[in-house]
Design a protein around this motif. Structure first.
Motif, PDB file in Angstrom:
ATOM      1  N   ALA A   8       0.819  -1.207   0.000  1.00 36.15           N
ATOM      2  CA  ALA A   8       0.000   0.000   0.000  1.00 36.15           C
ATOM      3  C   ALA A   8       0.852   1.257   0.000  1.00 36.15           C
ATOM      4  O   ALA A   8       2.005   1.246   0.434  1.00 36.15           O
ATOM      5  N   ASP A  53       0.418   8.376   2.934  1.00 36.70           N
ATOM      6  CA  ASP A  53       0.932   9.740   2.999  1.00 36.70           C
ATOM      7  C   ASP A  53       1.055  10.166   4.448  1.00 36.70           C
ATOM      8  O   ASP A  53       0.096  10.064   5.223  1.00 36.70           O
ATOM      9  N   VAL A 102       5.285   6.517  10.408  1.00 34.92           N
ATOM     10  CA  VAL A 102       5.446   7.225   9.133  1.00 34.92           C
ATOM     11  C   VAL A 102       5.319   8.736   9.327  1.00 34.92           C
ATOM     12  O   VAL A 102       6.072   9.510   8.711  1.00 34.92           O
ATOM     13  N   ASP A 103       4.397   9.181  10.168  1.00 30.63           N
ATOM     14  CA  ASP A 103       4.264  10.631  10.398  1.00 30.63           C
ATOM     15  C   ASP A 103       5.525  11.160  11.081  1.00 30.63           C
ATOM     16  O   ASP A 103       6.029  12.236  10.743  1.00 30.63           O
ATOM     17  N   GLU A 154       8.486  11.403   8.600  1.00 31.49           N
ATOM     18  CA  GLU A 154       8.416  12.607   7.772  1.00 31.49           C
ATOM     19  C   GLU A 154       8.773  13.846   8.600  1.00 31.49           C
ATOM     20  O   GLU A 154       9.498  14.733   8.126  1.00 31.49           O
ATOM     21  N   ALA A 155       8.280  13.893   9.848  1.00 29.77           N
ATOM     22  CA  ALA A 155       8.569  15.047  10.712  1.00 29.77           C
ATOM     23  C   ALA A 155      10.071  15.134  11.011  1.00 29.77           C
ATOM     24  O   ALA A 155      10.652  16.222  11.005  1.00 29.77           O
ATOM     25  N   HIS A 198       9.082   2.826   2.596  1.00 34.00           N
ATOM     26  CA  HIS A 198      10.003   3.272   1.548  1.00 34.00           C
ATOM     27  C   HIS A 198       9.518   4.620   1.023  1.00 34.00           C
ATOM     28  O   HIS A 198       8.441   4.691   0.420  1.00 34.00           O
ATOM     29  N   HIS A 199      10.289   5.659   1.229  1.00 30.10           N
ATOM     30  CA  HIS A 199       9.873   6.996   0.807  1.00 30.10           C
ATOM     31  C   HIS A 199       9.988   7.157  -0.708  1.00 30.10           C
ATOM     32  O   HIS A 199      10.976   6.748  -1.312  1.00 30.10           O
ATOM     33  N   VAL A 200       8.959   7.751  -1.312  1.00 28.91           N
ATOM     34  CA  VAL A 200       9.019   8.079  -2.735  1.00 28.91           C
ATOM     35  C   VAL A 200       9.406   9.552  -2.898  1.00 28.91           C
ATOM     36  O   VAL A 200      10.404   9.880  -3.531  1.00 28.91           O
ATOM     37  N   ALA A 201       8.613  10.425  -2.309  1.00 31.38           N
ATOM     38  CA  ALA A 201       8.882  11.867  -2.348  1.00 31.38           C
ATOM     39  C   ALA A 201       7.778  12.567  -1.554  1.00 31.38           C
ATOM     40  O   ALA A 201       6.658  12.056  -1.444  1.00 31.38           O
ATOM     41  N   GLY A 202       8.113  13.725  -0.980  1.00 33.57           N
ATOM     42  CA  GLY A 202       7.120  14.601  -0.383  1.00 33.57           C
ATOM     43  C   GLY A 202       6.203  13.966   0.650  1.00 33.57           C
ATOM     44  O   GLY A 202       5.003  14.288   0.701  1.00 33.57           O
ATOM     45  N   GLY A 203       6.721  13.085   1.479  1.00 33.26           N
ATOM     46  CA  GLY A 203       5.889  12.480   2.516  1.00 33.26           C
ATOM     47  C   GLY A 203       5.023  11.335   2.021  1.00 33.26           C
ATOM     48  O   GLY A 203       4.174  10.834   2.752  1.00 33.26           O
ATOM     49  N   HIS A 204       5.252  10.914   0.791  1.00 35.22           N
ATOM     50  CA  HIS A 204       4.515   9.786   0.202  1.00 35.22           C
ATOM     51  C   HIS A 204       5.393   8.535   0.282  1.00 35.22           C
ATOM     52  O   HIS A 204       6.528   8.546  -0.203  1.00 35.22           O
ATOM     53  N   PHE A 205       4.864   7.477   0.905  1.00 38.02           N
ATOM     54  CA  PHE A 205       5.640   6.266   1.162  1.00 38.02           C
ATOM     55  C   PHE A 205       4.946   5.038   0.581  1.00 38.02           C
ATOM     56  O   PHE A 205       3.719   5.001   0.463  1.00 38.02           O
ATOM     57  N   LEU A 206       5.735   4.011   0.274  1.00 37.14           N
ATOM     58  CA  LEU A 206       5.210   2.686  -0.042  1.00 37.14           C
ATOM     59  C   LEU A 206       5.520   1.768   1.137  1.00 37.14           C
ATOM     60  O   LEU A 206       6.619   1.806   1.685  1.00 37.14           O
TER      61      LEU A 206
END
Lengths: 202, 202
Positions: A189, A192, B81-82, B85-86, B177-185
């Motif tokens: 999945a 964000d 995840v939050d 990103e923080a 796994h980070h993709v970009a801009g706080g968007h992860f897989l």
């Protein structure tokens, strides 16, 4: 399958590797070509985009890369997991020397030409990064690490566009991450991150 | 949560990073400590295990790492995840200089001590790799890349044991796994490659 290939702007090329997928590395020189699997690859810079990949001294791909000064990183899909493992555990040099063939012939692989680099691009992958070697002999010799500048990038627009992966509805095209011994984790999945508040001062 | 920490034998420590997860990098020196997110990290060798991680010149973690000659890579979970990103978008140096605090205080983070390295280990992660810097000033300066030897490794045995990740039944502990801009897989299913036959000669 050139119909499933769309150019990726270079400034976003790092996003093809940012999630740490296992890659296939191809190179060609002197009438020979080879392709191998590598789990140890990562982006190294945004713009111009650079990458780093670890290639053991025993590999033929490394020799071809050193001779030609260029290579391609391609991101295989879960549909190619058996092939990825096979490409990572077979020797292109043995095939060439003993049978006069190569991994592409042996496994019946379809390829297409890149825009810039002479190494073959494997059809059916989720993404491709054409790279020019950034020669760093001490790093190559000491750490088996090869650095490259990405000079062209492409992705299958069914699963990557506008700088984002979107695998929903395309489970067969999900990218993969090797753990060890032919055991892989498949991308699941997407999530964000939400803004996180600082803890209130007590 | 030291109860969910089990030693990982060094020869298998690379498997904690082999699937390319986003990591959190912590370092401490001179009475300061910091932690940041980094998507560009990978194994570099099996035994002794080595790692490579890219740290921008602007980061305070990099300064602390350079001063102390050691660091910790920890593998966060989707539950973090939050926070990941923080930690990747806030400045520990600003917190220290302007408020006399740090990210650990600000976000209410629990840590524990490593076996070898002085940098703090963040509780609740899926794995931790304690590393000694392998000084390579030209690589650090030119490519922002830092190499380290793993001197101790730990993982949450609910999701990693005997050299394998096993997230089934522990979705909250899956790695990201980070993709970009706080968007992860998020890591999904596991799959084992099957032997692939060569194409029959025609």
């Amino acid at each position: 399958m050139p119909s499933h290939r769309q150019a990726v702007e270079l400034v976003k090329a790092y996003r093809l590797l940012n999630h740490g997928p296992t890659v296939l590395v191809s190179a060609a020189a002197g009438g020979h070509r080879n392709i191998m699997a590598a789990a140890w690859a990562m982006p190294l810079d945004f713009s111009p985009p650079k990458v780093a990949v670890v290639l053991d001294k025993s590999t033929w791909t490394r020799q071809l890369l050193e001779q030609s000064g260029e290579f391609v990183l391609q991101v295989p899909t879960v549909s190619q997991v058996d092939l990825t493992e096979a490409l990572g555990s077979s020797s292109g040099q043995s095939l060439a020397e003993q049978q006069g063939t190569d991994k592409f012939e042996t496994f019946g692989l379809e390829t297409f030409a890149g825009d810039v680099v002479g190494a073959p691009l494997l059809a059916g992958c989720a993404a491709w990064l054409e790279c020019r070697l950034l020669p760093e002999p001490p790093i190559q010799q000491t750490y088996d690490m090869f650095l490259g500048e990405v000079v062209a990038a492409h992705a299958d627009p069914r699963v990557f566009s506008n700088g984002r992966w979107h695998f929903e509805g395309h489970d067969a095209l999900r990218t993969i991450h090797h753990v060890a011994g032919g055991h892989f984790l498949v991308d699941g999945a997407a999530v964000d991150a939400r803004p996180l508040a600082a803890r209130p001062a007590s």
